[in-house]
Scaffold this active site. Structure first.
Site, PDB file in Angstrom:
ATOM      1  N   LYS A  94      27.201  45.846  40.602  1.00  0.00           N
ATOM      2  CA  LYS A  94      27.691  47.135  41.099  1.00  0.00           C
ATOM      3  C   LYS A  94      26.532  48.107  41.278  1.00  0.00           C
ATOM      4  O   LYS A  94      26.482  48.840  42.263  1.00  0.00           O
ATOM      5  CB  LYS A  94      28.742  47.736  40.157  1.00  0.00           C
ATOM      6  CG  LYS A  94      29.976  46.854  40.034  1.00  0.00           C
ATOM      7  CD  LYS A  94      31.248  47.533  40.467  1.00  0.00           C
ATOM      8  CE  LYS A  94      32.386  46.516  40.423  1.00  0.00           C
ATOM      9  NZ  LYS A  94      33.648  46.948  40.889  1.00  0.00           N
ATOM     10  N   LYS A 102      32.757  37.489  49.569  1.00  0.00           N
ATOM     11  CA  LYS A 102      33.916  37.403  48.685  1.00  0.00           C
ATOM     12  C   LYS A 102      34.956  38.455  49.097  1.00  0.00           C
ATOM     13  O   LYS A 102      34.595  39.623  49.293  1.00  0.00           O
ATOM     14  CB  LYS A 102      33.468  37.663  47.239  1.00  0.00           C
ATOM     15  CG  LYS A 102      34.610  37.662  46.241  1.00  0.00           C
ATOM     16  CD  LYS A 102      34.225  38.306  44.901  1.00  0.00           C
ATOM     17  CE  LYS A 102      35.485  38.653  44.117  1.00  0.00           C
ATOM     18  NZ  LYS A 102      35.344  39.596  43.049  1.00  0.00           N
ATOM     19  N   LYS A 127      38.573  44.216  47.153  1.00  0.00           N
ATOM     20  CA  LYS A 127      39.235  45.470  47.521  1.00  0.00           C
ATOM     21  C   LYS A 127      38.211  46.486  48.023  1.00  0.00           C
ATOM     22  O   LYS A 127      38.479  47.271  48.905  1.00  0.00           O
ATOM     23  CB  LYS A 127      39.969  46.067  46.320  1.00  0.00           C
ATOM     24  CG  LYS A 127      41.026  45.170  45.738  1.00  0.00           C
ATOM     25  CD  LYS A 127      41.735  45.920  44.610  1.00  0.00           C
ATOM     26  CE  LYS A 127      42.282  44.962  43.584  1.00  0.00           C
ATOM     27  NZ  LYS A 127      41.358  44.751  42.445  1.00  0.00           N
TER      28      LYS A 127
HETATM   29  N1  AQP Z   1      37.872  36.783  46.622  1.00  0.00           N
HETATM   30  C1  AQP Z   1      38.413  36.314  45.497  1.00  0.00           C
HETATM   31  N2  AQP Z   1      38.581  34.981  45.349  1.00  0.00           N
HETATM   32  C2  AQP Z   1      39.144  34.470  44.226  1.00  0.00           C
HETATM   33  N3  AQP Z   1      39.602  35.239  43.214  1.00  0.00           N
HETATM   34  C3  AQP Z   1      39.468  36.567  43.320  1.00  0.00           C
HETATM   35  N4  AQP Z   1      39.797  37.584  42.516  1.00  0.00           N
HETATM   36  C4  AQP Z   1      39.453  38.751  43.082  1.00  0.00           C
HETATM   37  N5  AQP Z   1      38.886  38.524  44.283  1.00  0.00           N
HETATM   38  C5  AQP Z   1      38.866  37.168  44.466  1.00  0.00           C
HETATM   39  C6  AQP Z   1      40.445  37.417  41.226  1.00  0.00           C
HETATM   40  O1  AQP Z   1      41.453  38.394  41.076  1.00  0.00           O
HETATM   41  C7  AQP Z   1      41.539  38.728  39.684  1.00  0.00           C
HETATM   42  C8  AQP Z   1      41.709  40.197  39.496  1.00  0.00           C
HETATM   43  O2  AQP Z   1      40.661  40.867  40.057  1.00  0.00           O
HETATM   44  P1  AQP Z   1      40.530  42.418  39.853  1.00  0.00           P
HETATM   45  O3  AQP Z   1      41.312  43.099  40.877  1.00  0.00           O
HETATM   46  O4  AQP Z   1      40.826  42.806  38.459  1.00  0.00           O
HETATM   47  O5  AQP Z   1      38.999  42.662  40.047  1.00  0.00           O
HETATM   48  P2  AQP Z   1      37.992  42.030  41.037  1.00  0.00           P
HETATM   49  O6  AQP Z   1      37.746  40.597  40.760  1.00  0.00           O
HETATM   50  O7  AQP Z   1      36.799  42.916  40.964  1.00  0.00           O
HETATM   51  O8  AQP Z   1      38.734  42.151  42.427  1.00  0.00           O
HETATM   52  P3  AQP Z   1      38.202  42.889  43.695  1.00  0.00           P
HETATM   53  O9  AQP Z   1      39.179  42.790  44.765  1.00  0.00           O
HETATM   54  O10 AQP Z   1      36.810  42.407  43.990  1.00  0.00           O
HETATM   55  O11 AQP Z   1      38.228  44.392  43.186  1.00  0.00           O
HETATM   56  P4  AQP Z   1      37.139  45.523  43.288  1.00  0.00           P
HETATM   57  O12 AQP Z   1      36.732  45.563  44.738  1.00  0.00           O
HETATM   58  O13 AQP Z   1      37.877  46.747  42.851  1.00  0.00           O
HETATM   59  O14 AQP Z   1      36.006  45.154  42.386  1.00  0.00           O
HETATM   60  C9  AQP Z   1      40.330  38.143  38.986  1.00  0.00           C
HETATM   61  O15 AQP Z   1      40.760  37.030  38.223  1.00  0.00           O
HETATM   62  C10 AQP Z   1      39.456  37.686  40.105  1.00  0.00           C
HETATM   63  O16 AQP Z   1      38.772  36.494  39.758  1.00  0.00           O
END
Ligand code: AQP
Length: 345
Positions: A126, A212, A215
């Protein structure tokens, strides 16, 4: 996926998993977490043992809009329920409804070397992306340890479903449990070392730009996107410039990487064959993907629409989940307070 062998059901672990309400949930969240969490939580043998939480404390490290946080939090609950989570079998709740987590985090932080926090992969990523390195971002692996260890139950393993990008954080939770035990209860460890539940599908789901799906990258296809918005996103998935008539390698294509998660084995084989044969363009593949997404989430989309009209029902589910979570976390915190020497456990 649940294992039917007697040895597995004998162990009956406690299952903990969180998802951040930091935006609209997408296909990566679905295939990487939600789908498996729901299947595990709805498993009859797991009754009352799964704690699925909406991680709004974590989301607060990045979200700066109170209305948006409330909206996303409600939406995650709606998503879970629409996708089939059964509130009679497991607990779904909002993390900030369990204030014991803050206290447990503090107790853990007080036995955590700062050098360990600075090595956190997610923190470093980050920061590398230029996001503000606030204290929440630095310490969130320890909050994550509290998220898991707060639901410790005597004689039970703690199991955490982990995706490809989550392994380091679980290691930190294990180290934290061990460090707390060693510091305050060396002869009678309070916390079990949480174990990873390696999911069948740990592949990272790509977003429309091939990175990847996330969000925060603006490259996500929402689980419940529909109509023109969905079509626009699917059609914008990046592809190479191989002409329509030429053979293509499905394994190198981001559209196919998404198709493989929706398709049956037979469909997957047919489409891969069409890629390799030539005369099948990326546009064809995107249209196939579009219908697969629409069809796959059709019934859930309808359930979600109906549920959205009954917000009281969603709030009741979250309130019941929070009550169960607070009860468990309260028992654990009483032991922690006693172990560290607070006057009133
Ligand atoms: N692209 C992905 N492929 C596989 N698994 C994914 N996960 C997220 N993106 C992918 C899985 O979703 C779970 C919850 O994720 P989260 O929302 O708590 O946080 P994250 O992984 O940081 O998801 P984002 O979308 O990338 O959120 P932001 O952008 O806010 O940081 C996890 O089990 C993750 O593995």
């Amino acid at each position: 996926m649940p294992d039917d062998s007697p040895s597995a059901s004998d162990r009956l672990p406690v299952l903990v998993s969180g998802i951040q309400p930091s935006g609209t949930l997408h296909l990566g969240n679905y295939f990487g977490a939600l789908r498996q969490n729901i299947a595990l939580a709805n498993d009859e043998r797991q009754r009352d043992r799964a704690f699925l939480f909406i991680a709004d404390y974590h989301a607060l490290t990045t979200v700066r809009d109170a209305e948006a946080l409330r909206r996303y939090t409600t939406e995650v609950a709606l998503d879970y329920l629409a996708l089939g989570f059964d509130p009679d079998k497991a607990h779904l709740f909002v993390q900030s409804d369990v204030p014991q987590l803050g206290e447990l985090t503090w107790a853990f932080l007080c036995v955590t070397p700062t050098s360990l926090l600075e090595k956190g992969v997610a923190y470093k990523d980050k920061v590398a992306q230029g996001l503000t390195a606030n204290g929440g971002l630095l310490t969130y692996p320890i909050l994550q340890a509290a998220d898991i260890l707060a639901y410790t139950a005597p004689g039970r393993d703690l199991l955490v479903p982990v995706g490809a990008d989550q392994k380091q954080n679980l290691e930190i939770s294990r180290d934290t449990a061990a460090r707390f035990n060693q510091t305050f209860r060396p002869d009678d460890p309070l916390f079990p070392l949480p174990e990873p539940l390696i999911l069948d599908e740990v592949a990272v789901i790509p977003g429309v730009d091939g990175r990847k799906m996330s969000k925060s990258y603006g490259n996500a296809i929402g689980i419940f996107d529909e109509g023109k918005a969905l079509k626009k996103k699917v059609m914008s998935i990046v592809s190479d410039s191989t002409p329509l008539e030429d053979p293509k390698d499905p394994e190198q294509d981001h559209t196919f990487a998404l198709i493989r998660h929706f398709a049956t084995d037979e469909q997957r084989g047919e489409i891969a064959e069409a890629y390799r044969a030539g005369g099948y363009g990326y546009g064809h593949a995107k249209k196939a993907l579009l219908s697969m997404i629409t069809e796959h989430f059709g019934p859930a989309r309808e359930r979600r629409r109906q549920l959205a009209e009954r917000p009281g029902e969603v709030r009741e589910v979250l309130a019941a989940g929070a009550q169960a979570a607070r009860a468990r976390a309260g028992e654990v915190m009483a032991e922690v307070r006693d172990a560290v020497g607070f006057l009133n456990p």
